[in-house]
Design a protein around this motif. Structure first.
Motif, short mmCIF file in Angstrom:
data_model
loop_
_atom_site.label_atom_id
_atom_site.label_comp_id
_atom_site.label_asym_id
_atom_site.label_seq_id
_atom_site.Cartn_x
_atom_site.Cartn_y
_atom_site.Cartn_z
N GLU A 73 0.74 -1.12 0.02
CA GLU A 73 -0.04 -0.09 0.07
C GLU A 73 0.87 1.18 0.03
N TYR A 74 2.36 1.14 0.09
CA TYR A 74 3.01 2.39 0.51
C TYR A 74 3.01 3.13 -0.88
N ARG A 75 3.18 2.22 -1.96
CA ARG A 75 3.10 3.20 -3.45
C ARG A 75 1.92 3.75 -3.38
N ALA B 225 8.18 10.15 1.27
CA ALA B 225 9.96 9.84 1.33
C ALA B 225 10.61 11.41 0.72
N ALA B 226 11.61 11.32 1.40
CA ALA B 226 12.73 12.53 1.02
C ALA B 226 14.09 12.31 1.67
N THR C 125 12.66 4.92 5.40
CA THR C 125 11.45 4.05 5.20
C THR C 125 12.11 2.54 5.61
N TRP C 126 11.41 1.86 6.62
CA TRP C 126 12.03 0.91 7.34
C TRP C 126 10.95 -0.61 7.26
N MET C 127 11.55 -1.39 6.44
CA MET C 127 10.96 -2.72 6.20
C MET C 127 11.15 -3.67 6.91
N PHE C 128 10.10 -4.51 7.53
CA PHE C 128 9.70 -5.65 8.24
C PHE C 128 9.75 -6.94 7.40
N GLY C 129 10.64 -7.92 7.49
CA GLY C 129 10.44 -8.90 6.73
C GLY C 129 10.48 -8.80 5.16
N PRO C 130 10.39 -9.66 4.21
CA PRO C 130 10.71 -9.57 2.74
C PRO C 130 10.14 -8.44 2.19
N GLU D 90 12.44 2.44 -5.52
CA GLU D 90 11.72 3.61 -5.45
C GLU D 90 12.04 4.40 -4.41
N VAL D 91 12.32 3.86 -3.31
CA VAL D 91 12.60 4.68 -2.05
C VAL D 91 13.76 5.63 -2.25
N ALA D 92 14.76 4.91 -2.87
CA ALA D 92 15.95 5.61 -3.17
C ALA D 92 15.92 6.61 -4.13
N ARG D 93 15.15 6.48 -5.16
CA ARG D 93 14.64 7.81 -5.94
C ARG D 93 14.34 8.81 -5.44
#
Length: 298
Positions: A217-219, A226-227, A232-237, A245-248
């Motif tokens: 749902e984040y997209r 994000a900036a 942005t911190w991801m739990f699990g796969p 996308e976050v890096a961009r």
């Protein structure tokens, strides 16, 4: 760093309390295979309920729904065989009201930190975790130990998770995490509950701006926050392509996929504590919060 807080001591004890909780996994009170179960809690306990519900359904052990205690849908038409309540204090008003409301209609079992509390008397059965109870208002080890108990009951390897937690307690603390302007936590399946809990922990302990979402749902809008200087911190796969996308956006994507997600939550607790200390805040007495929410009778 100053005087050691209750929060610091309690979060550091989690590998030990997880192992002790896992030894109780054979408790007959916990829901068996095939039962239709409603899991309820408030705040942190609600998020642990979400994680357990997703794990139990994924294991094929029966329909399992998680509710905030104040919003639980427990009518006869839903056909629940058991209500499982999670409460550290055993005094939270909404949980007590729910246990009283279903008494004699749906069997209840409560996982509780303090066994000398009203929740025990209102429950058909209890599983007490007094070794995981806490002094800090900001909850850490009780919630994760309750989930460790429930994961072990489902057949999860909590010995491996505890080893990962030990590693998370000694891993390097990145300064950009301590200094970040904003955090968004993401999960998928059972780790969505962990993402919500991570965000709550950061808000409670350090008054930080945090959000949390299912990863897919984040997209759909939230990625717009994000900036540079935000995390942005991801739990699990992680979903394919999300890191790029976050890096961009210039934001920082944090993802330790090989670490058990519950152990990853321990690392986030450490970050929340470090951010509180950097801001001169007391995580044992956060603004506007108490250990248990006890409402006056209407």
């Amino acid at each position: 760093m100053g005087e050691t807080t209750y929060m610091e001591r309690e979060l550091s004890s989690q590998p030990e309390t997880w192992r002790e909780a896992a030894q109780l996994a054979g408790a007959a009170a916990l829901p068996g295979h095939g039962l239709r179960v409603a899991v309820v809690g408030c705040g942190t306990s609600w998020f642990m309920a979400q994680a357990y519900a997703a794990l139990r359904e994924a294991a094929g052990l029966g329909v399992t729904d998680a509710f905030a205690a104040s919003e639980a849908l427990l009518g006869a038409d839903r056909g629940y065989d058991r209500v499982l309540a999670l409460t550290r204090s055993g005094t939270t008003t909404e949980v007590l009201r729910l246990l009283e409301a279903v008494r004699g209609r749906i069997p209840t079992v409560t996982v509780v930190g303090d066994p000398d509390t009203p929740a025990v008397g209102l429950s058909d059965e209890t599983v007490a975790l007094p070794f995981a109870d806490e002094r800090s208002v900001v909850q850490t080890r009780f919630a994760t130990s309750a989930l460790a108990l429930l994961r072990a009951h489902l057949g999860g390897d909590m010995a491996a998770a505890a080893r990962d937690a030990e590693e998370a307690l000694t891993s390097e603390m990145e300064q950009e995490w301590v200094d970040a302007e904003q955090f968004t936590f993401l999960g998928a399946g059972w780790t969505v509950g962990l993402a919500h809990e991570a965000a709550l922990k950061m808000r409670e302990a350090s008054q930080s701006w945090t959000e949390s979402y299912p990863a897919m749902e984040y997209r759909h809008g939230p990625i717009s926050i994000a900036a540079p200087g935000r995390v942005t911190w991801m739990f699990g796969p992680s979903p394919e392509g999300l890191a790029a996308e976050v890096a961009r956006t210039g934001g920082l994507f944090v993802h330790h996929e090989r670490r058990d997600p519950l152990a990853e939550l321990v690392l986030v607790q450490r970050v929340a504590l470090a951010r509180a200390q950097a801001r001169g805040l007391d995580p044992d007495a956060p603004r506007s919060l108490t250990r248990s929410v006890m409402l006056e009778a209407p």
